[in-house]
Motif scaffolding. Structure first.
Motif, PDB file in Angstrom:
ATOM      1  N   LYS A 118       0.868  -1.171   0.000  1.00 41.57           N
ATOM      2  CA  LYS A 118       0.000   0.000   0.000  1.00 41.57           C
ATOM      3  C   LYS A 118       0.906   1.223   0.000  1.00 41.57           C
ATOM      4  CE  LYS A 118      -3.589  -2.355   2.543  1.00 41.57           C
ATOM      5  NZ  LYS A 118      -4.177  -2.576   3.855  1.00 41.57           N
ATOM      6  N   LYS A 119       0.362   2.348  -0.400  1.00 44.10           N
ATOM      7  CA  LYS A 119       1.139   3.585  -0.497  1.00 44.10           C
ATOM      8  C   LYS A 119       1.849   3.898   0.819  1.00 44.10           C
ATOM      9  CE  LYS A 119       2.344   7.561  -2.329  1.00 44.10           C
ATOM     10  NZ  LYS A 119       3.641   7.575  -2.958  1.00 44.10           N
ATOM     11  N   ASP A 120       1.142   3.823   1.934  1.00 45.30           N
ATOM     12  CA  ASP A 120       1.769   4.152   3.226  1.00 45.30           C
ATOM     13  C   ASP A 120       2.841   3.134   3.615  1.00 45.30           C
ATOM     14  OD1 ASP A 120      -0.314   2.280   3.664  1.00 45.30           O
ATOM     15  OD2 ASP A 120      -0.465   2.858   5.770  1.00 45.30           O
ATOM     16  N   GLU A 121       2.644   1.862   3.265  1.00 42.72           N
ATOM     17  CA  GLU A 121       3.665   0.843   3.539  1.00 42.72           C
ATOM     18  C   GLU A 121       4.930   1.105   2.731  1.00 42.72           C
ATOM     19  OE1 GLU A 121       1.797  -3.476   4.365  1.00 42.72           O
ATOM     20  OE2 GLU A 121       1.301  -2.635   2.396  1.00 42.72           O
ATOM     21  N   CYS A 122       4.743   1.457   1.470  1.00 44.75           N
ATOM     22  CA  CYS A 122       5.885   1.717   0.596  1.00 44.75           C
ATOM     23  C   CYS A 122       6.616   2.977   1.053  1.00 44.75           C
ATOM     24  CB  CYS A 122       5.418   1.848  -0.845  1.00 44.75           C
ATOM     25  SG  CYS A 122       6.789   1.769  -2.011  1.00 44.75           S
ATOM     26  N   ASP A 123       5.862   4.015   1.388  1.00 46.38           N
ATOM     27  CA  ASP A 123       6.490   5.248   1.886  1.00 46.38           C
ATOM     28  C   ASP A 123       7.283   4.969   3.155  1.00 46.38           C
ATOM     29  OD1 ASP A 123       5.391   6.676  -0.194  1.00 46.38           O
ATOM     30  OD2 ASP A 123       3.771   7.558   1.008  1.00 46.38           O
TER      31      ASP A 123
END
Length: 153
Positions: A118-123
């Protein structure tokens, strides 16, 4: 206690793991035309981490450090362990992209093209890789500074 050669070997193993993890987003991006931009960014952060780890490995192999011992509680040893853990966790999440064919061809195809983070996991993963690279870079800068100071005496 660990000697510089042992720590260097741990760094070498970590470099290999980080390089393997870095290949997953590259393969994903080359196989999926609409590859997620995060795949490219994450690969860049892993490459930067590998570069700094290579420098750390070179420093640890220098003759002047031979005979040095690192306590298991030393910051470098601790951060290497933490870095290894973080890269392994990222590998587990990204390994879904390199799934071997299963019985359901459509499910297999979908699993291989769907970006698993997910975007937050990748960030968060990118920030973690960046922070770890900065730690090792700071350590290298400090070591170079100490070396410079000892030469000027």
């Amino acid at each position: 206690m660990a000697d510089p050669l042992s720590v260097s070997a741990n760094v070498a193993g970590l470099i290999g793991l980080a390089n393997e993890v870095g290949k997953i987003p590259v393969n994903y991006a080359s196989n999926v035309k609409s590859a997620h931009e995060d795949a490219h960014c994450l690969q860049k952060e892993l490459t930067a981490l590998c570069h700094v780890l290579e420098q750390m490995r070179s420093l640890l192999r220098e003759e002047k450090l031979q005979g040095t011992r690192f306590e298991e509680t030393a910051a470098l040893v601790s951060v290497l362990g933490f870095t290894n853990h973080q890269v392994n966790e990222l590998y587990k999440k990204l390994d879904k992209l390199s799934i071997q064919a299963n019985k359901n061809k459509l499910a297999d195809f979908w699993e291989r093209i769907r970006w698993p983070l997910k975007k937050d996991e990748c960030d968060k993963a990118m920030e973690e890789m960046r922070r770890l690279a900065q730690y090792f870079q700071f350590s290298l800068t400090a070591a170079n500074r100490l070396d410079f100071l000892s030469q000027t005496k």
